[in-house]
Design a protein around this motif. Sequence first.
Motif, PDB file in Angstrom:
ATOM      1  N   UNK A  76       2.482   1.469  -1.885  1.00  0.00           N
ATOM      2  CA  UNK A  76       1.781   1.543  -0.602  1.00  0.00           C
ATOM      3  C   UNK A  76       0.306   1.245  -0.775  1.00  0.00           C
ATOM      4  N   UNK A  77      -0.295   0.646   0.227  1.00  0.00           N
ATOM      5  CA  UNK A  77      -1.753   0.549   0.275  1.00  0.00           C
ATOM      6  C   UNK A  77      -2.203   1.163   1.583  1.00  0.00           C
ATOM      7  N   UNK A  78      -2.916   2.263   1.499  1.00  0.00           N
ATOM      8  CA  UNK A  78      -3.476   2.869   2.705  1.00  0.00           C
ATOM      9  C   UNK A  78      -4.670   2.025   3.136  1.00  0.00           C
ATOM     10  N   UNK A 148     -11.734  -1.973  -4.204  1.00  0.00           N
ATOM     11  CA  UNK A 148     -10.404  -2.095  -4.815  1.00  0.00           C
ATOM     12  C   UNK A 148     -10.406  -3.080  -5.976  1.00  0.00           C
ATOM     13  N   UNK A 186      -4.892   8.276  -3.469  1.00  0.00           N
ATOM     14  CA  UNK A 186      -4.521   7.320  -4.515  1.00  0.00           C
ATOM     15  C   UNK A 186      -4.140   5.980  -3.890  1.00  0.00           C
ATOM     16  N   UNK A 187      -3.319   6.023  -2.853  1.00  0.00           N
ATOM     17  CA  UNK A 187      -2.862   4.788  -2.211  1.00  0.00           C
ATOM     18  C   UNK A 187      -3.984   4.107  -1.434  1.00  0.00           C
ATOM     19  N   UNK A 190      -6.230   2.536  -4.610  1.00  0.00           N
ATOM     20  CA  UNK A 190      -5.574   1.735  -5.637  1.00  0.00           C
ATOM     21  C   UNK A 190      -5.485   2.461  -6.961  1.00  0.00           C
ATOM     22  N   UNK A 191      -5.159   3.754  -6.913  1.00  0.00           N
ATOM     23  CA  UNK A 191      -5.037   4.577  -8.112  1.00  0.00           C
ATOM     24  C   UNK A 191      -3.710   5.339  -8.073  1.00  0.00           C
ATOM     25  N   UNK A 192      -3.480   6.229  -9.056  1.00  0.00           N
ATOM     26  CA  UNK A 192      -2.324   7.125  -9.019  1.00  0.00           C
ATOM     27  C   UNK A 192      -2.814   8.542  -8.712  1.00  0.00           C
TER      28      UNK A 192
ATOM     29  N   UNK B  77     -17.003  -9.513  -5.945  1.00  0.00           N
ATOM     30  CA  UNK B  77     -15.699  -9.605  -5.290  1.00  0.00           C
ATOM     31  C   UNK B  77     -15.755 -10.768  -4.330  1.00  0.00           C
ATOM     32  N   UNK B 145      -6.227  -6.346   0.766  1.00  0.00           N
ATOM     33  CA  UNK B 145      -6.374  -4.978   0.263  1.00  0.00           C
ATOM     34  C   UNK B 145      -5.102  -4.531  -0.454  1.00  0.00           C
ATOM     35  N   UNK B 146      -3.944  -4.874   0.122  1.00  0.00           N
ATOM     36  CA  UNK B 146      -2.663  -4.553  -0.533  1.00  0.00           C
ATOM     37  C   UNK B 146      -2.578  -5.245  -1.875  1.00  0.00           C
ATOM     38  N   UNK B 148      -5.070  -6.333  -3.820  1.00  0.00           N
ATOM     39  CA  UNK B 148      -6.055  -5.815  -4.780  1.00  0.00           C
ATOM     40  C   UNK B 148      -5.683  -4.421  -5.281  1.00  0.00           C
ATOM     41  N   UNK B 149      -5.135  -3.611  -4.384  1.00  0.00           N
ATOM     42  CA  UNK B 149      -4.879  -2.220  -4.752  1.00  0.00           C
ATOM     43  C   UNK B 149      -3.569  -1.996  -5.458  1.00  0.00           C
ATOM     44  N   UNK B 150      -2.580  -2.846  -5.181  1.00  0.00           N
ATOM     45  CA  UNK B 150      -1.220  -2.495  -5.595  1.00  0.00           C
ATOM     46  C   UNK B 150      -0.415  -3.572  -6.304  1.00  0.00           C
TER      47      UNK B 150
END
Lengths: 233, 233
Positions: A76-78, A148, A186-187, A190-192, B77, B145-146, B148-150
């Motif tokens: 997921x990306x919030x 990110x 986290x989401x 871009x982390x856990x 970026x 964003x999705x 880059x983050x995930x």
Amino acid sequence: MAAPFLVSTTTQPSLSSVAGVESHEVPALESVLGPGATIVTMPGQTIIVEGDPIRHCYRILAGGVRLYKAIADGRRQVIDFLVPGDGFGLIGRRRYPYSVEAISLTSLVRHPRARVDEAIESDPVVAQRLFELACIELERAQRQMLLLGRKSADEKIASFLLALAERLGKHENETLHLPMSRQDMADYLGLTIETVSRTFSRLRKEGLIELATPHDVVLAKLETLRSLGEGVE
Amino acid sequence: MAAPFLVSTTTQPSLSSVAGVESHEVPALESVLGPGATIVTMPGQTIIVEGDPIRHCYRILAGGVRLYKAIADGRRQVIDFLVPGDGFGLIGRRRYPYSVEAISLTSLVRHPRARVDEAIESDPVVAQRLFELACIELERAQRQMLLLGRKSADEKIASFLLALAERLGKHENETLHLPMSRQDMADYLGLTIETVSRTFSRLRKEGLIELATPHDVVLAKLETLRSLGEGVE
DNA sequence: CGTTGTGTTGACTGCACTCAACAATTGTGG
DNA sequence: CCACAATTGTTGAGTGCAGTCAACACAACG
């Protein structure tokens, strides 16, 4: 889970309208929309699923929601967290590019999106105001892209806390309430969860923040936090 | 380096107007802007610095530019790459939230931004169209964003190639020209040059792409590339 | 009082980063 | 035209930051 929507037509009295919430506000549009249905949602409840047609626009009265995009395997990306005063379904074209879920017990007002579309056609000021709102959102998104793509875990958490503090008008040594879970943060960053948790602990040990509870952060050293968030070595 | 702007008022004849460039196009606005000054910039030349007031809006006739945000220690970026038909300075409020630099030899038309602001006030269709453009940009940013983050390095490169292919109307086994450097791609995808280079090599070994030159990619297995980009395991 | 959900911490791993050498290409001046 | 320098891209070796797996703490709740 999966509690049904509790729809009521009475207006929520406790709006808890926060200070510095500007970016999602819709003052010029208030009048255009007229009265709307009030909706109350339970924590974790889905309000919109990515791809849904935009039939209504919403404004948050109390509580908070997360906007997020997901991929097949569950990542997921919030995209953003919305707080009272913010809205969604106002900016955007045919369909929602993200899902919307309540973080906590949340109440919203809902208006038919058609009313906005009519207003765009009839009232030039509405289109101008919506364009301005979209530009603000776009700048937010672009700032988040920098975070990110190029910031470390420390810098991400610092930036996150600072942005939220500014948005809620919090100052040094004031307590900032984080309504969302570690997984949500986290989401968003871009982390856990583990890295978020560890980073909070590290910032606490270094004295930059205090953790009254896992969801209540005292911003002890705002300036140090700021230089960390800006990526100043 | 630091070659001066070469300004001419003659229109560039070779517009090289590409097929599928939709997201930044400004058809309804063409007439509003009237004639503009044509500008030619050398590769690497800075056109706008982050924070500059938005005095003009630009449309790319030939070549390409990068939009990017930077932090103090030099990290960058890249927000987007613009190709012929795209523009900048149209969406946005007071100041540019990013810098703009030419990737290759680039020619642009420039119009006073004031003409847009007047049009927003006078012509409701302009405000509507700008709102629509801003929404499209916002959705692009949220998709990024999705990414880059995930997404993993493989998935990032695959997504990047696919998005560019779609934008330029390229199909399977066609050659996609990448005008930007490995460093630019890295800064766009939140990676390093080495990782970008290694990933291209790996995709080549796996037969998903062919590299005629480092800047000319043949999309050998578009479907495999697509499922990789979408994050399907 | 067990169960469940959420957060923290530890041990270990691995993906992407860093450092470094080399290759390929382009530009420059003699 | 060639030698040299500069720029850009590729590949190898090793490292480290953040991820994974796992155990445990703690609070909320039925």
